[in-house]
Design an enzyme around this catalytic site. Structure first.
Site, PDB file in Angstrom:
ATOM      1  N   HIS A   1       2.604  30.478  16.602  1.00 23.34           N
ATOM      2  CA  HIS A   1       2.221  30.053  18.116  1.00 23.34           C
ATOM      3  C   HIS A   1       0.713  29.855  17.797  1.00 23.34           C
ATOM      4  O   HIS A   1      -0.135  30.890  18.142  1.00 23.34           O
ATOM      5  CB  HIS A   1       2.684  30.722  19.080  1.00 23.34           C
ATOM      6  CG  HIS A   1       2.616  30.099  20.351  1.00 23.34           C
ATOM      7  ND1 HIS A   1       1.341  29.685  21.257  1.00 23.34           N
ATOM      8  CD2 HIS A   1       3.750  29.742  21.239  1.00 23.34           C
ATOM      9  CE1 HIS A   1       1.777  28.984  22.268  1.00 23.34           C
ATOM     10  NE2 HIS A   1       3.094  29.326  22.280  1.00 23.34           N
TER      11      HIS A   1
ATOM     12  N   SER B   1       0.538  26.890  27.763  1.00 22.99           N
ATOM     13  CA  SER B   1      -0.170  26.608  26.618  1.00 22.99           C
ATOM     14  C   SER B   1      -0.577  24.782  26.782  1.00 22.99           C
ATOM     15  O   SER B   1      -1.654  24.460  26.298  1.00 22.99           O
ATOM     16  CB  SER B   1       0.644  26.381  25.369  1.00 22.99           C
ATOM     17  OG  SER B   1       1.043  27.663  25.094  1.00 22.99           O
TER      18      SER B   1
ATOM     19  N   THR C   1      -6.958 -25.711   9.540  1.00 22.78           N
ATOM     20  CA  THR C   1      -5.793 -25.431  10.036  1.00 22.78           C
ATOM     21  C   THR C   1      -4.713 -25.402   8.967  1.00 22.78           C
ATOM     22  O   THR C   1      -4.699 -26.155   8.165  1.00 22.78           O
ATOM     23  CB  THR C   1      -5.252 -26.232  11.141  1.00 22.78           C
ATOM     24  OG1 THR C   1      -5.173 -27.729  10.767  1.00 22.78           O
ATOM     25  CG2 THR C   1      -6.285 -26.226  12.346  1.00 22.78           C
ATOM     26  N   HIS C   2      -3.980 -24.117   8.898  1.00 21.71           N
ATOM     27  CA  HIS C   2      -2.916 -24.033   7.917  1.00 21.71           C
ATOM     28  C   HIS C   2      -3.723 -23.780   6.351  1.00 21.71           C
ATOM     29  O   HIS C   2      -3.029 -24.079   5.396  1.00 21.71           O
ATOM     30  CB  HIS C   2      -1.994 -24.830   7.721  1.00 21.71           C
ATOM     31  CG  HIS C   2      -1.104 -25.165   9.002  1.00 21.71           C
ATOM     32  ND1 HIS C   2      -0.259 -24.695   9.695  1.00 21.71           N
ATOM     33  CD2 HIS C   2      -1.542 -26.094  10.081  1.00 21.71           C
ATOM     34  CE1 HIS C   2       0.010 -25.180  10.576  1.00 21.71           C
ATOM     35  NE2 HIS C   2      -0.454 -25.942  11.040  1.00 21.71           N
TER      36      HIS C   2
ATOM     37  N   SER D   1     -14.325  -3.167 -13.781  1.00 14.55           N
ATOM     38  CA  SER D   1     -14.565  -2.373 -14.892  1.00 14.55           C
ATOM     39  C   SER D   1     -14.319  -3.270 -16.190  1.00 14.55           C
ATOM     40  O   SER D   1     -14.670  -2.864 -17.126  1.00 14.55           O
ATOM     41  CB  SER D   1     -13.618  -1.219 -14.790  1.00 14.55           C
ATOM     42  OG  SER D   1     -12.160  -1.697 -14.829  1.00 14.55           O
TER      43      SER D   1
ATOM     44  N   LYS E   1     -17.622 -10.319 -12.147  1.00 20.37           N
ATOM     45  CA  LYS E   1     -17.004 -10.220 -10.766  1.00 20.37           C
ATOM     46  C   LYS E   1     -17.761  -9.875  -9.746  1.00 20.37           C
ATOM     47  O   LYS E   1     -18.580  -8.686  -9.667  1.00 20.37           O
ATOM     48  CB  LYS E   1     -15.928  -9.404 -10.704  1.00 20.37           C
ATOM     49  CG  LYS E   1     -14.719  -9.910 -11.565  1.00 20.37           C
ATOM     50  CD  LYS E   1     -13.804 -11.368 -11.233  1.00 20.37           C
ATOM     51  CE  LYS E   1     -13.069 -10.926 -10.054  1.00 20.37           C
ATOM     52  NZ  LYS E   1     -12.040 -10.274 -10.319  1.00 20.37           N
TER      53      LYS E   1
ATOM     54  N   ASN F   1     -16.338  -8.914  -5.890  1.00 16.74           N
ATOM     55  CA  ASN F   1     -15.188  -8.849  -5.170  1.00 16.74           C
ATOM     56  C   ASN F   1     -15.539  -8.522  -3.655  1.00 16.74           C
ATOM     57  O   ASN F   1     -16.256  -7.765  -3.426  1.00 16.74           O
ATOM     58  CB  ASN F   1     -14.309  -8.274  -5.790  1.00 16.74           C
ATOM     59  CG  ASN F   1     -13.746  -8.388  -7.104  1.00 16.74           C
ATOM     60  OD1 ASN F   1     -13.815  -9.620  -7.579  1.00 16.74           O
ATOM     61  ND2 ASN F   1     -13.573  -7.238  -8.044  1.00 16.74           N
TER      62      ASN F   1
ATOM     63  N   GLU G   1     -11.762  -5.908   2.119  1.00 18.78           N
ATOM     64  CA  GLU G   1     -10.467  -5.577   1.528  1.00 18.78           C
ATOM     65  C   GLU G   1     -10.061  -3.964   2.202  1.00 18.78           C
ATOM     66  O   GLU G   1      -8.869  -3.712   2.336  1.00 18.78           O
ATOM     67  CB  GLU G   1     -10.184  -5.629   0.058  1.00 18.78           C
ATOM     68  CG  GLU G   1     -10.063  -7.002  -0.320  1.00 18.78           C
ATOM     69  CD  GLU G   1     -10.133  -7.188  -1.771  1.00 18.78           C
ATOM     70  OE1 GLU G   1      -9.700  -8.421  -2.226  1.00 18.78           O
ATOM     71  OE2 GLU G   1     -10.283  -6.157  -2.555  1.00 18.78           O
TER      72      GLU G   1
ATOM     73  N   SER H   1       3.438  17.371  16.648  1.00 15.33           N
ATOM     74  CA  SER H   1       2.922  17.337  15.249  1.00 15.33           C
ATOM     75  C   SER H   1       2.463  15.800  15.151  1.00 15.33           C
ATOM     76  O   SER H   1       1.647  15.538  14.185  1.00 15.33           O
ATOM     77  CB  SER H   1       4.039  17.545  14.379  1.00 15.33           C
ATOM     78  OG  SER H   1       5.332  16.823  14.941  1.00 15.33           O
TER      79      SER H   1
ATOM     80  N   VAL I   1      -1.617  14.498  13.768  1.00 13.93           N
ATOM     81  CA  VAL I   1      -1.897  13.607  12.579  1.00 13.93           C
ATOM     82  C   VAL I   1      -2.471  12.327  13.082  1.00 13.93           C
ATOM     83  O   VAL I   1      -3.427  11.751  12.323  1.00 13.93           O
ATOM     84  CB  VAL I   1      -0.633  13.455  11.851  1.00 13.93           C
ATOM     85  CG1 VAL I   1      -0.759  12.185  10.641  1.00 13.93           C
ATOM     86  CG2 VAL I   1       0.091  14.444  11.347  1.00 13.93           C
TER      87      VAL I   1
END
Length: 435
Positions: free
Chosen positions: A68, A96, A142-143, A265, A270, A272, A277, A309, A313
């Protein structure tokens, strides 16, 4: 949240050490209120106030036996209190969740204040970038397909206002989670006077719950997490714009690329969009918090701990991830490389197809039926797509075949990209006023 994505200020808000400092603060405020009302001896307050918070390691050691966390905390803190007998009045009349939910409210509002400061920076970065590019011509898509001329600052303005709305949602959500509940085992104030709750709320600059059972209903916390998720997704929208703009075939935008930075690598050429991302990936983490936290709203009767719980997190992770996202997105915008010449080249790359809407309306206004006008313009446009012949040439040929006279001077005027963005000045005035 892993250390890689945890910035120091927000990490401190959610650290175990800080949590126990807050628990000590809440318990001390309750004890002071009791003593002021004459319910507990006044001389126990100072020893408790002076007792240092227990270490996370000591609480964990005791919790291994008690199973507890609050009892483990109270025992560890009592061990730090001189004389220890003063600690007998700590947690007097409380349950509590009185401690947990009230301290959590402080963490949530403190975390929100950190986020709001970062939000201000992002809104300012987007505003300033948009204003700097209010005349930077580009093709609107567009699209993913070229549509009509636009300016880069227009797209950025849309994102700036979205970020500002997200900031407003955060401010509202701060109020929703800034709730103190110190009302006892099932929220009936059976062993603690309601005035204690008011005193603690005022001391913490929060508000007392309208009602609570043993816990504060989780609709406010769900609202807060949802606000974070929407903001994270707007950050992703910024990042997606950069990712599309940095594609080799487009090459209109690019992230800053520092001296000594490496893109691959295996392939030394490159560059990027790694920041964009990363934003896209972490936005998924924040969105993932919404449903699990929302499922903490329905609990058994006056309380169960199925929400506990989950929140341990997702609440820290969502706040820490968005804090990192806001910092990363602001830096992305502040250092964004815009290739103005490439934007113009892409705008011109379809040989004038981006002017078909204006040509269509011009023919209609000159007296031709809309269906006939559409067929003529579309036929010329399809020929341009297939052959690469400039649109004005295919249009002249089609018009001649159908016996339609074109006003070339008028076409010269309407086939200018500046004509399409002439009415955006009020938008940029609103953007300039954004703070």
């Amino acid at each position: 949240m892993i250390e890689r994505y945890t910035l120091p200020e927000m990490g401190r808000v959610w650290s175990d050490a800080h949590k126990y400092e807050l628990w000590c603060r809440v318990e001390t405020l309750v004890l002071e209120a009791h003593a002021a009302a004459g319910r507990v001896p006044a001389d126990v307050v100072e020893p408790v106030r002076q007792a240092p918070p227990p270490t996370p390691e000591r609480v964990a050691e005791i919790e291994a036996t008690t199973q507890h966390d609050v009892i483990a905390f109270l025992t560890a803190w009592a061990d730090n209190t001189e004389p220890r007998s003063a600690a007998a009045y700590v947690h007097h009349g409380m349950t509590s969740s009185d401690l947990l939910d009230t301290a959590l409210a402080v963490q949530l509002t403190d975390a929100t204040d950190v986020l709001l400061a970062k939000a201000d920076r992002l809104v300012a970065a987007l505003r300033d970038h948009g204003l700097a590019h209010r005349h930077t011509l580009k093709v609107g898509r567009t699209h993913g397909v070229h549509a009509e001329p636009d300016v880069w600052g227009h797209r950025v303005a849309d994102l700036a206002f979205a970020a500002a709305r997200c900031r407003d949602r955060l401010r509202t959500a701060r109020t929703a989670v800034g709730v103190v509940a110190i009302s006892g085992a099932v929220g009936t104030y059976s062993l603690i006077d309601p005035s204690v709750e008011q005193v603690v709320a005022e001391a913490l600059d929060l508000r007392a719950a309208d009602a609570s059972t043993q816990v504060v209903l989780r609709d406010g916390i769900s609202e807060w997490v949802s606000a974070l998720a929407v903001f994270a997704t707007v950050c992703e929208a910024v990042a997606l714009e950069v990712r599309h703009g940095q594609r080799t075939e487009v090459r209109e935008l690019s992230e800053a690329f520092g001296s000594g930075q490496k893109g691959s690598s295996a392939m030394p050429h490159k560059k990027n969009p790694i920041r964009s991302e990363r934003i896209a990936g972490l936005a998924r983490v924040v969105r993932a918090a919404v449903v699990p936290v929302m499922e903490g709203i329905p609990l058994w009767h006056e309380r169960d701990i199925s929400h506990s719980s989950t929140e341990r997190v997702f609440l820290p992770d969502a706040a820490i991830a968005l804090d990192y996202l806001l910092d990363l997105t602001a830096g992305l915008v502040e250092n964004l490389v815009v290739d103005v010449e490439r934007m113009r080249a892409n705008l011109d790359s379809t040989g004038g197809l981006i002017y078909t809407s204006a040509v269509l309306l011009e023919l209609v206004e000159a007296g031709m039926g809309r269906e006939q006008s559409y067929a003529l313009v579309q036929g010329a446009a399809m020929q341009t797509w297939q052959t690469g012949t400039p649109f004005r040439e295919t249009l002249r040929a089609r018009a001649a075949d159908e016996g339609v006279a074109l006003d070339e001077a008028r076409l010269d005027d309407i086939c200018r990209p500046e004509r399409y963005v002439a009415n955006l000045d009020p938008l940029f005035e609103r953007l300039g006023a954004l703070s």
